[in-house]
Design an enzyme around this catalytic site. Structure first.
Site, PDB file in Angstrom:
ATOM      1  N   SER A 264       0.961  -1.123  -0.115  1.00  0.00           N
ATOM      2  CA  SER A 264       0.109   0.017   0.067  1.00  0.00           C
ATOM      3  C   SER A 264       0.904   1.345   0.001  1.00  0.00           C
ATOM      4  O   SER A 264       2.082   1.247   0.337  1.00  0.00           O
ATOM      5  CB  SER A 264      -0.869   0.092   1.292  1.00  0.00           C
ATOM      6  N   ASP A 265       0.222   2.216  -0.254  1.00  0.00           N
ATOM      7  CA  ASP A 265       1.008   3.591   0.100  1.00  0.00           C
ATOM      8  C   ASP A 265       0.940   3.875   1.473  1.00  0.00           C
ATOM      9  O   ASP A 265       0.116   3.137   2.333  1.00  0.00           O
ATOM     10  CB  ASP A 265       0.432   4.641  -0.853  1.00  0.00           C
TER      11      ASP A 265
END
Ligand code: BGC
Length: 724
Positions: A264-265
């Site tokens: 994920s970011d």
């Protein structure tokens, strides 16, 4: 040659298979605690964001950066340590003793080079600098498409065209991974604006998405097998990118067969069940606490596992994907540290800036005469100190430190505190003095238009610098230059007919003074050797060869969204941006609407002249075009001829089909042959789940830009549906 290439592909496939098998065997020997430890990462201490050091990071780990995940030494699994980003190894306060890295030019500058070989070299150099610091994952490969000239992060991406961006991003990843460091491609997908990015719902027609942003990822993945894909912050058609079952499970992993892992970011995971929807690793888990109130893949995911909601096979698969990517590039088996030749890396940064600078206008004033005792007035842009860079997680602390930093405040969001004007120590003024020893220089700080005019009046030539800080978590409100610089440039151009403007921005600007100045040089954020490259282009030591990878509009009225939804709202306001232009981004939009841009995609001037001739086109399954490029001028130079589709069997649409950067001596000619990826000739037919080429005559053109089409021809293509 073909045999050798095939052999290479087979070797790569064999080692990828081996990596997968080893990942499976290794994972089977792990405990559940070890598995859970591997699927999260911790961010290091970031003073500017108020993030303290997390107690879970062992004290003996001193080389901190964006991500830390403990290894499992008994199984030969190294700790996973990730660092930003695409323009060098960053250090926003993680490592007080680190004296800085090579700050390469912005990706949009590399995009302007249209030179995949060069970005590959940059990738290799970054990976070497990552390795000596102990980082085995580089958060590079920014490849969101430039859909909006206000997007704060355009400088972290290659441009507006899916094929061009894919080719460039893939070579950066290949360069990084060739050095034993995993690279990401990011941010999957449609993270094309920063405005309220955690609450931004990006709406797009699914088929148009396949033909644009998704096609970029699809082609880049095929060409580089990135170890990881970073999912973005935004929603796509109502579903968050990091929990988007359709885009992660169905498309990326099933349809495309992607074998690496999805991270994920930082701060993009509100829910544990994103693990079921295709996310394999939650990054920077402390950021999820500040963003959403809790970590997702630690206690909450463990509870789901105990309750049988997270199947054992899925947990194993998450871990295997991560291990496979480490093993596939040899990140677990580094051997001795690579030799890092920082002088060589600076040369790559210099070459990146040279090839990235785009000469937009030249009414005969450039190159500057090197043998005359000219009085040159240099105005603004902190040109006496250096060149600026973009701000946010991609900003690199350069070797030798910044020549200046200023917190400019004002932006909101988690990066708000870190909105900085960074000046890299490469002064265009100092470099100009070196190359023009006969000239007399005076500098004016662009303090007020009235004051700058005094210098303009007593100079033979004025070089005015225009700068603009762009970066993470904010979009531009309009395309003007900040701090009244447009007024300064206008005033000096009125006072002195020989005014040259050099722009250091990551996006197009409005240039209201455009007709009054003699020359305009788009230098982007040119990196640690940027001052030298600017001086070399101005003096003709380097013949400019950059071509715009994004369309420069006359004004935002030409844009599909003259007003950017939500730009005025406070942080945490949900916002919906409808990307109704679909796949018709940038030059495609301008062609479709019959609009004339200020400067078109693919455009850039040179100090020599190129001529195209003898176009031959073959049709059938795809289009192959060959033509001659000749340098008919008096100087050596590089050209970037571009092949476009302009009409697909009656459907008028524009697509860049290919390009090649060619360096030619005066009088030299080269035959260039370009073959289109058939997906660029097709529409995606969502109902059939296939790419579809229409039967009939397809018009193509070879151009100097998207609006300067020099040779035209056509090819008959047979109808076919292919791919998935
Ligand atoms: C950015 C990513 C970056 C990450 C880690 C995020 O804010 O969007 O591009 O890699 O931070 O620093």
């Amino acid at each position: 040659m073909a045999m050798a290439k095939r052999g290479h592909v087979e070797n790569a496939e064999a080692s990828a298979d081996q990596a997968e098998a080893r990942a499976r065997e290794t994972e089977q020997q792990m405990t559940d605690d070890e598995r859970f430890a591997l699927i999260v990462s911790l961010i290091g201490a970031v003073p500017s964001l108020g993030v303290p050091r997390d107690k879970r990071i062992p004290e003996n780990v001193t080389n901190m950066s964006a991500g830390y995940t403990p290894g499992v030494p008994r199984l030969g699994i190294p700790a996973i340590q990730s660092s930003d980003a695409s323009m060098g190894v960053t250090n926003p306060g993680y490592r007080p003793d680190d004296k800085g890295a090579t700050a390469f030019p912005a990706l949009v500058s590399f995009g302007s080079s249209f030179n995949p070989k060069l970005i590959r070299e940059e990738g290799e150099a970054i990976a070497r600098e990552a390795r000596i610091r102990g980082f085995n994952v580089q958060l590079a490969g920014g490849c969101n498409l430039a859909r909006d000239p206000r997007n704060g992060r355009t400088f972290e991406y290659f441009g507006e065209d899916p094929y061009h961006s894919a080719v460039m991003a893939a070579e950066q990843v290949n360069g990084i991974q060739s050095q034993g460091v995993v690279s990401t491609l990011k941010h999957y997908t449609l993270n094309c604006n920063e405005t309220n990015r955690h609450w931004l719902d990006a709406i797009i027609d699914p088929d148009a998405h396949r033909e644009s942003d998704l096609l970029t990822f699809e082609i880049a993945i095929e060409r580089s097998q990135p170890g990881s894909i970073m999912s973005g912050y935004n929603k796509i058609n109502g579903e968050y990118a990091s929990g988007n079952n359709h885009l992660l499970n169905d498309l990326l992993k099933d349809t495309w067969g992607y074998k690496g892992y999805v991270m994920s970011d930082w701060g993009a995971v509100p829910e544990w069940d994103y693990a079921l929807k295709g996310l394999d690793q939650e990054s920077g888990i402390q950021m999820d606490v500040s963003q959403w109130g809790s970590e997702a893949f630690t206690d909450r995911l463990r509870t789901a596992y105990k309750e049988g909601k997270l199947p054992k096979e899925r947990l194993s698969n998450m871990v295997q994907r991560i291990l496979r990517s480490l093993f596939a590039v040899g990140a677990d088996n580094w051997g001795p540290a690579p030799k890092v030749d920082m002088a060589r890396h600076l040369e790559i940064a210099l070459e990146g800036a040279r090839q990235g600078i785009v000469l937009l206008k030249n009414d005969g004033v450039l190159p500057l005469a090197t043998d005359k005792p000219l009085k040159i007035g240099v105005v603004g842009g902190y040109a006496q100190l250096g060149v600026i860079s973009g701000t946010g997680s991609g900003a690199v602390l350069p070797v030798g430190g910044f020549a200046g930093t200023l917190n400019i405040g004002g932006a909101h969001g988690m990066m708000g505190n870190a909105r900085n004007l960074f000046i890299l120590p490469s002064s265009p003024l100092a470099e100009l003095k070196k190359l023009l020893p006969q000239a007399q220089f005076e500098f004016d700080g662009a303090y007020t238009p009235a004051e700058s005019v005094f210098l303009a009046q007593r100079s033979d030539i004025v070089i005015a610098f225009g700068i603009r800080v762009e970066g993470e978590s904010f979009d531009l409100a309009d395309l003007s230059l900040p701090w009244d610089q447009d007024a300064v440039i206008d005033a000096v151009a009125t006072a002195n007919k020989n005014t040259i403007v050099v722009l250091e921005t990551g996006n197009p600007s409005s240039m209201p003074w455009r007709k009054k100045v003699k020359a305009i040089v788009q230098a982007w954020y040119p990196g640690l050797a940027g001052g030298q490259a600017i001086a070399e282009v101005l003096t003709g030591n380097v013949n400019p060869s950059g071509r715009l990878p994004i369309t420069f509009p006359e004004s935002l009225d030409q844009h599909p969204r003259p007003v950017l939804p939500g730009i005025e709202t406070p942080w945490r306001t949900p916002v919906t941006i409808k990307y109704d232009e679909g796949a018709e981004i940038g030059y495609r939009w301008f062609a479709k609407k019959g609009l004339k841009p200020m400067f078109p995609f693919g455009f850039g001037l040179s100090y020599t002249i190129f001529d195209y001739s003898d176009l031959k086109i073959e049709g059938g399954e795809t289009v192959t075009a060959s033509f001659n490029v000749t340098n008919t001028g008096k100087r050596e130079g590089a050209d970037v001829p571009q092949l476009y589709l302009t009409d697909a069997a009656g459907d008028k649409r524009m697509r860049l089909l290919g390009f090649e950067r060619v360096v030619l001596k005066p009088g030299e000619s080269r035959r260039v042959t370009l073959t289109a990826d058939p997906r660029l000739l097709a529409r995606f037919d969502g109902k059939a789940g296939k790419w579809s080429i229409a039967e009939g005559t397809h018009q193509v053109a070879v151009g100097k830009s998207a609006t300067d089409l020099v040779l035209t021809g056509d090819a008959r293509l047979s109808a076919r549906k292919f791919g998935s």
